[in-house]
Write an enzyme that holds these catalytic residues in place. Sequence first.
Site, PDB file in Angstrom:
ATOM      1  N   ARG A   1     -21.000  22.714  28.360  1.00  0.00           N
ATOM      2  CA  ARG A   1     -20.643  23.833  27.490  1.00  0.00           C
ATOM      3  C   ARG A   1     -19.657  23.320  26.446  1.00  0.00           C
ATOM      4  O   ARG A   1     -19.024  22.278  26.613  1.00  0.00           O
ATOM      5  CB  ARG A   1     -19.975  24.965  28.304  1.00  0.00           C
ATOM      6  CG  ARG A   1     -20.883  25.602  29.356  1.00  0.00           C
ATOM      7  CD  ARG A   1     -21.999  26.410  28.719  1.00  0.00           C
ATOM      8  NE  ARG A   1     -22.877  27.039  29.699  1.00  0.00           N
ATOM      9  CZ  ARG A   1     -24.014  26.504  30.148  1.00  0.00           C
ATOM     10  NH1 ARG A   1     -24.405  25.310  29.726  1.00  0.00           N
ATOM     11  NH2 ARG A   1     -24.779  27.169  30.996  1.00  0.00           N
TER      12      ARG A   1
ATOM     13  N   TYR B   1     -28.182  39.893  27.010  1.00  0.00           N
ATOM     14  CA  TYR B   1     -26.884  39.813  26.317  1.00  0.00           C
ATOM     15  C   TYR B   1     -27.043  39.110  24.961  1.00  0.00           C
ATOM     16  O   TYR B   1     -26.593  39.613  23.920  1.00  0.00           O
ATOM     17  CB  TYR B   1     -25.892  39.073  27.221  1.00  0.00           C
ATOM     18  CG  TYR B   1     -24.609  38.653  26.546  1.00  0.00           C
ATOM     19  CD1 TYR B   1     -23.537  39.527  26.434  1.00  0.00           C
ATOM     20  CD2 TYR B   1     -24.461  37.358  26.028  1.00  0.00           C
ATOM     21  CE1 TYR B   1     -22.360  39.132  25.821  1.00  0.00           C
ATOM     22  CE2 TYR B   1     -23.288  36.957  25.421  1.00  0.00           C
ATOM     23  CZ  TYR B   1     -22.236  37.842  25.316  1.00  0.00           C
ATOM     24  OH  TYR B   1     -21.074  37.447  24.708  1.00  0.00           O
TER      25      TYR B   1
HETATM   26  P1  NAD Z   1     -13.352  40.938  27.677  1.00  0.00           P
HETATM   27  O1  NAD Z   1     -14.165  41.642  28.727  1.00  0.00           O
HETATM   28  O2  NAD Z   1     -12.043  40.415  28.062  1.00  0.00           O
HETATM   29  O3  NAD Z   1     -13.213  41.866  26.404  1.00  0.00           O
HETATM   30  C1  NAD Z   1     -14.067  42.936  26.136  1.00  0.00           C
HETATM   31  C2  NAD Z   1     -13.199  44.169  25.961  1.00  0.00           C
HETATM   32  O4  NAD Z   1     -14.042  45.255  25.576  1.00  0.00           O
HETATM   33  C3  NAD Z   1     -12.485  44.577  27.238  1.00  0.00           C
HETATM   34  O5  NAD Z   1     -11.128  44.859  26.946  1.00  0.00           O
HETATM   35  C4  NAD Z   1     -13.219  45.820  27.700  1.00  0.00           C
HETATM   36  O6  NAD Z   1     -12.376  46.724  28.407  1.00  0.00           O
HETATM   37  C5  NAD Z   1     -13.704  46.377  26.391  1.00  0.00           C
HETATM   38  N1  NAD Z   1     -14.936  47.170  26.508  1.00  0.00           N
HETATM   39  C6  NAD Z   1     -16.078  46.824  27.156  1.00  0.00           C
HETATM   40  N2  NAD Z   1     -16.997  47.790  27.009  1.00  0.00           N
HETATM   41  C7  NAD Z   1     -16.413  48.764  26.259  1.00  0.00           C
HETATM   42  C8  NAD Z   1     -16.861  50.017  25.776  1.00  0.00           C
HETATM   43  N3  NAD Z   1     -18.098  50.474  26.041  1.00  0.00           N
HETATM   44  N4  NAD Z   1     -16.001  50.751  25.024  1.00  0.00           N
HETATM   45  C9  NAD Z   1     -14.758  50.306  24.747  1.00  0.00           C
HETATM   46  N5  NAD Z   1     -14.275  49.122  25.181  1.00  0.00           N
HETATM   47  C10 NAD Z   1     -15.105  48.361  25.931  1.00  0.00           C
HETATM   48  O7  NAD Z   1     -14.287  39.762  27.115  1.00  0.00           O
HETATM   49  P2  NAD Z   1     -14.010  38.648  26.014  1.00  0.00           P
HETATM   50  O8  NAD Z   1     -14.402  37.361  26.620  1.00  0.00           O
HETATM   51  O9  NAD Z   1     -12.660  38.817  25.408  1.00  0.00           O
HETATM   52  O10 NAD Z   1     -15.111  39.026  24.945  1.00  0.00           O
HETATM   53  C11 NAD Z   1     -14.792  39.651  23.704  1.00  0.00           C
HETATM   54  C12 NAD Z   1     -16.026  39.588  22.804  1.00  0.00           C
HETATM   55  O11 NAD Z   1     -16.344  38.227  22.511  1.00  0.00           O
HETATM   56  C13 NAD Z   1     -17.269  40.198  23.424  1.00  0.00           C
HETATM   57  O12 NAD Z   1     -17.981  40.866  22.409  1.00  0.00           O
HETATM   58  C14 NAD Z   1     -18.029  39.002  23.908  1.00  0.00           C
HETATM   59  O13 NAD Z   1     -19.418  39.256  23.979  1.00  0.00           O
HETATM   60  C15 NAD Z   1     -17.694  37.986  22.832  1.00  0.00           C
HETATM   61  N6  NAD Z   1     -17.868  36.597  23.246  1.00  0.00           N
HETATM   62  C16 NAD Z   1     -17.096  36.092  24.261  1.00  0.00           C
HETATM   63  C17 NAD Z   1     -17.267  34.751  24.618  1.00  0.00           C
HETATM   64  C18 NAD Z   1     -16.438  34.122  25.715  1.00  0.00           C
HETATM   65  O14 NAD Z   1     -16.611  32.923  25.985  1.00  0.00           O
HETATM   66  N7  NAD Z   1     -15.529  34.841  26.366  1.00  0.00           N
HETATM   67  C19 NAD Z   1     -18.212  33.964  23.959  1.00  0.00           C
HETATM   68  C20 NAD Z   1     -18.985  34.526  22.953  1.00  0.00           C
HETATM   69  C21 NAD Z   1     -18.786  35.844  22.587  1.00  0.00           C
END
Ligand code: NAD
Length: 306
Positions: free
Chosen positions: A209, A142
């Site tokens: 964290r 990841y």
């Molecule tokens: P989340 O799973 O709630 O959001 C991801 C969204 O992307 C979801 O709505 C999902 O349905 C959609 N998705 C996934 N694969 C897809 C695809 N192939 N095509 C279209 N849509 C797709 O997760 P989140 O925590 O809101 O994460 C959002 C972003 O932030 C991600 O890129 C994640 O890597 C990044 N991020 C999150 C965190 C955290 O602590 N939550 C930390 C660092 C980075």
Amino acid sequence: MSRILITGGAGFIGSHVADLLVVKGHDVAVVDNLSTGRREFVPPEAQFFRYDIKSSHASELILDWRPQIIIHHAAQMSVQVSLGNPVLDAQDNILGSLNILQAATRVQVRKFIFASTGGAMYGDAAPIPAREKDTPRPESPYGIAKMAVEHYLHFYHRQHGIVPVSLRYANVYGPRQNGLGEAGVVAIFIEKFLQGQQPVINGDGLQTRDFTYVGDIAAANLLALAYPEAGTFNIGTGRETDILTIYQHLQKLTASPLGPQHGPAKPGEQRRSSLNADLARKKLGWEPQMNLEEGLAHTVAAFKHR
Ligand code: NAD
């Protein structure tokens, strides 16, 4: 006001970004395959397209809708899933991102904001709190995929003139989060407490964290829109909080009588993590506003009303 396409805008963080942009009067469209996101999280003012970012539907939509800015949050966001299935992770997180970027160049978007990671970027060897100039040593597929996309963004900047801003989020928590992501522990513990079950702490619970509230993350996206240059910024509080402390706060907020129960430590789990966000402070004018106790209280209240 701009035409802004948000991928993953039905997810936890993306939907908060969408809400904020709609309030600011932008014309917003969301692309999300609803694999973990929820349709009802998308603000009614935004257009919604249920497409996979790897598909030609998504790239053709970009050519038709012609966004001026893309904010890319759609991803396979579970570190655990990536450890078990690096190919699946790379399909969504690298190839999916490239599909969106290729289309973005064709309509010449002026800005591309990327939801990167700080929590899974630096690895165990980096100083605490980590700075952007510390060498990334991601320990999971990841984190490796996020790093790869940051490199691709540099390429698209140099070759195609897209102005990328990578926001390296710490561990994001808040209303609408699910248990899968990097700060999933907050959602997991709250859900257990509210169901009257005892959450299990992996190991001694002293792993730390940098818990950052989702409203502050959305605000960073807004500031990144106005930032005229390319950049990579840590977005975190610089504060380390251990899992046991999170447990105790949430136990109190949910009025649970259940004290901590420890299970085996997760093999290979990072011990400490925290991000220095001085660069975001200086260049974007970003400052986290929410303190942890208040942010957790908002999160518990939102989970109760779900
Ligand atoms: P989340 O799973 O709630 O959001 C991801 C969204 O992307 C979801 O709505 C999902 O349905 C959609 N998705 C996934 N694969 C897809 C695809 N192939 N095509 C279209 N849509 C797709 O997760 P989140 O925590 O809101 O994460 C959002 C972003 O932030 C991600 O890129 C994640 O890597 C990044 N991020 C999150 C965190 C955290 O602590 N939550 C930390 C660092 C980075």
